[in-house]
Write a protein that holds these residues in place. Structure first.
Motif, PDB file in Angstrom:
ATOM      1  N   ILE A  96      -4.466  -2.454  -6.900  1.00  0.00           N
ATOM      2  CA  ILE A  96      -3.086  -3.098  -6.978  1.00  0.00           C
ATOM      3  C   ILE A  96      -4.234  -4.415  -7.205  1.00  0.00           C
ATOM      4  N   TYR A  97      -4.380  -5.124  -7.943  1.00  0.00           N
ATOM      5  CA  TYR A  97      -5.463  -6.696  -7.387  1.00  0.00           C
ATOM      6  C   TYR A  97      -5.557  -7.872  -6.871  1.00  0.00           C
ATOM      7  N   TYR A  98      -6.070  -8.036  -6.337  1.00  0.00           N
ATOM      8  CA  TYR A  98      -5.731  -9.179  -5.060  1.00  0.00           C
ATOM      9  C   TYR A  98      -5.741 -10.433  -5.406  1.00  0.00           C
ATOM     10  N   CYS A  99      -5.558 -11.412  -5.646  1.00  0.00           N
ATOM     11  CA  CYS A  99      -6.121 -12.929  -5.560  1.00  0.00           C
ATOM     12  C   CYS A  99      -6.602 -13.403  -4.255  1.00  0.00           C
ATOM     13  N   ASN A 100      -8.051 -14.132  -3.732  1.00  0.00           N
ATOM     14  CA  ASN A 100      -8.541 -14.239  -3.266  1.00  0.00           C
ATOM     15  C   ASN A 100      -8.896 -15.974  -3.085  1.00  0.00           C
ATOM     16  N   ALA A 101      -8.203 -16.649  -1.869  1.00  0.00           N
ATOM     17  CA  ALA A 101      -9.500 -18.244  -2.389  1.00  0.00           C
ATOM     18  C   ALA A 101     -10.205 -18.552  -0.478  1.00  0.00           C
ATOM     19  N   GLY A 102     -11.045 -19.025  -0.907  1.00  0.00           N
ATOM     20  CA  GLY A 102     -11.943 -18.903   0.592  1.00  0.00           C
ATOM     21  C   GLY A 102     -11.457 -20.717   0.542  1.00  0.00           C
ATOM     22  N   VAL A 103     -10.749 -21.434   1.999  1.00  0.00           N
ATOM     23  CA  VAL A 103     -10.889 -22.684   2.204  1.00  0.00           C
ATOM     24  C   VAL A 103     -11.702 -23.056   3.912  1.00  0.00           C
ATOM     25  N   ASP A 104     -12.442 -25.093   2.968  1.00  0.00           N
ATOM     26  CA  ASP A 104     -12.818 -24.800   4.385  1.00  0.00           C
ATOM     27  C   ASP A 104     -12.440 -26.066   4.889  1.00  0.00           C
ATOM     28  N   SER A 110     -11.401 -20.470   6.091  1.00  0.00           N
ATOM     29  CA  SER A 110     -10.162 -19.521   6.475  1.00  0.00           C
ATOM     30  C   SER A 110      -9.469 -19.057   4.939  1.00  0.00           C
ATOM     31  N   GLU A 111      -9.133 -18.067   5.104  1.00  0.00           N
ATOM     32  CA  GLU A 111      -8.741 -16.815   4.032  1.00  0.00           C
ATOM     33  C   GLU A 111      -7.515 -16.337   3.544  1.00  0.00           C
ATOM     34  N   TYR A 112      -6.908 -16.683   2.306  1.00  0.00           N
ATOM     35  CA  TYR A 112      -5.858 -16.375   1.817  1.00  0.00           C
ATOM     36  C   TYR A 112      -5.782 -15.540   1.086  1.00  0.00           C
ATOM     37  N   TRP A 113      -4.806 -15.027   0.877  1.00  0.00           N
ATOM     38  CA  TRP A 113      -4.573 -13.779  -0.073  1.00  0.00           C
ATOM     39  C   TRP A 113      -3.481 -13.487  -0.843  1.00  0.00           C
ATOM     40  N   GLY A 114      -3.167 -13.156  -1.980  1.00  0.00           N
ATOM     41  CA  GLY A 114      -1.415 -13.150  -2.817  1.00  0.00           C
ATOM     42  C   GLY A 114      -1.293 -11.651  -2.590  1.00  0.00           C
ATOM     43  N   GLN A 115      -0.186 -11.891  -2.705  1.00  0.00           N
ATOM     44  CA  GLN A 115       0.813 -10.025  -2.903  1.00  0.00           C
ATOM     45  C   GLN A 115       0.198  -9.099  -3.753  1.00  0.00           C
ATOM     46  N   GLY A 116      -0.626  -9.739  -4.297  1.00  0.00           N
ATOM     47  CA  GLY A 116      -1.173  -8.126  -4.930  1.00  0.00           C
ATOM     48  C   GLY A 116      -0.766  -8.176  -6.374  1.00  0.00           C
ATOM     49  N   THR A 117      -0.737  -7.642  -7.762  1.00  0.00           N
ATOM     50  CA  THR A 117      -0.338  -7.099  -9.061  1.00  0.00           C
ATOM     51  C   THR A 117      -1.046  -6.240  -9.474  1.00  0.00           C
ATOM     52  N   GLN A 118       0.362  -4.705  -9.528  1.00  0.00           N
ATOM     53  CA  GLN A 118      -0.642  -3.151 -10.203  1.00  0.00           C
ATOM     54  C   GLN A 118      -1.146  -3.691 -11.123  1.00  0.00           C
ATOM     55  N   VAL A 119      -2.392  -2.633 -11.625  1.00  0.00           N
ATOM     56  CA  VAL A 119      -3.913  -2.843 -12.580  1.00  0.00           C
ATOM     57  C   VAL A 119      -3.421  -1.447 -12.992  1.00  0.00           C
ATOM     58  N   THR A 120      -3.047  -0.421 -13.955  1.00  0.00           N
ATOM     59  CA  THR A 120      -2.818   1.073 -14.239  1.00  0.00           C
ATOM     60  C   THR A 120      -3.290   1.031 -15.769  1.00  0.00           C
ATOM     61  N   VAL A 121      -4.422   1.730 -15.584  1.00  0.00           N
ATOM     62  CA  VAL A 121      -4.842   1.819 -17.293  1.00  0.00           C
ATOM     63  C   VAL A 121      -5.410   3.981 -17.465  1.00  0.00           C
ATOM     64  N   SER A 122      -4.293   3.282 -18.175  1.00  0.00           N
ATOM     65  CA  SER A 122      -3.801   5.463 -18.783  1.00  0.00           C
ATOM     66  C   SER A 122      -5.217   5.847 -19.297  1.00  0.00           C
TER      67      SER A 122
END
Length: 123
Positions: A96-104, A110-122
């Motif tokens: 699961i890949y999560y987006c991240n942002a560092g805010v000042d 402060s730090e924020y995260w996305g909900q995540g997106t699944q990456v599957t490699v067969s």
């Protein structure tokens, strides 16, 4: 507050490519702020979350050794978006890949995260 909205995950065969995108939306800070860094982390099943790639406002990038030469992170500072172009994908990139942002805000980080997106490699 910042809401990070991710898109672009999915299923791909080994050796293929995927592009992840993330947009910072619903920014509701009442005072001046700056998003200094944006990037991507991932968490595979049974493992800890790990850094994939980050990019600062001035363009400085940082990559995990495991993705160097295969992944490219890019950012549109004006639009508060960050993307991750993934090539030569391997089964071990599955996570699961999560987006991240560092805010000042006035020197207070402060730090924020996305909900995540699944990456599957067969294989």
């Amino acid at each position: 507050q910042v809401q990070l909205v991710e898109s672009g995950g999915g299923l791909v065969q080994a050796g293929g490519s995927l592009r992840l995108s993330c947009a910072a939306a619903r920014i509701t800070f009442r005072t001046s702020y700056s998003i200094n860094v944006m990037g991507w982390y991932r968490q595979a099943l049974g493992r800890q979350r790990e850094l994939v790639a980050t990019i600062h406002t001035d363009g400085r990038t940082n990559y995990a050794d495991s993705v160097k030469g295969r992944f490219t992170v890019s950012r549109d500072v004006a639009r508060n978006t960050v993307s991750l172009q993934m090539s030569s994908l391997k089964p071990e990139d599955t996570a699961i890949y999560y987006c991240n942002a560092g805010v000042d805000q006035f020197g207070i980080p402060s730090e924020y995260w996305g909900q995540g997106t699944q990456v599957t490699v067969s294989s």
